[in-house]
Design a protein around this motif. Structure first.
Motif: not given
Length: 47
Positions: A34-38
């Motif tokens: 999720r952090a990489s997606l954001v």
């Protein structure tokens, strides 16, 4: 109207798929994924 919105979503996913680590899911943990997606979405938005 619906097709126009669908087109925007599909183009967004295609831009996200260009990032190799997101497309191949190198990040196995949900929080790291999720952090990489954001982060990638923010980079695309700032371009």
């Amino acid at each position: 109207m619906v097709y126009r919105k669908r087109n925007v979503v599909e183009r967004c996913f295609n831009r996200l798929k260009q990032w190799r680590d997101l497309a191949t899911r190198y990040a196995k943990g949900a929080s790291l994924y999720r952090a990489s997606l954001v982060l990638i979405a923010a980079i695309i938005w700032l371009e």
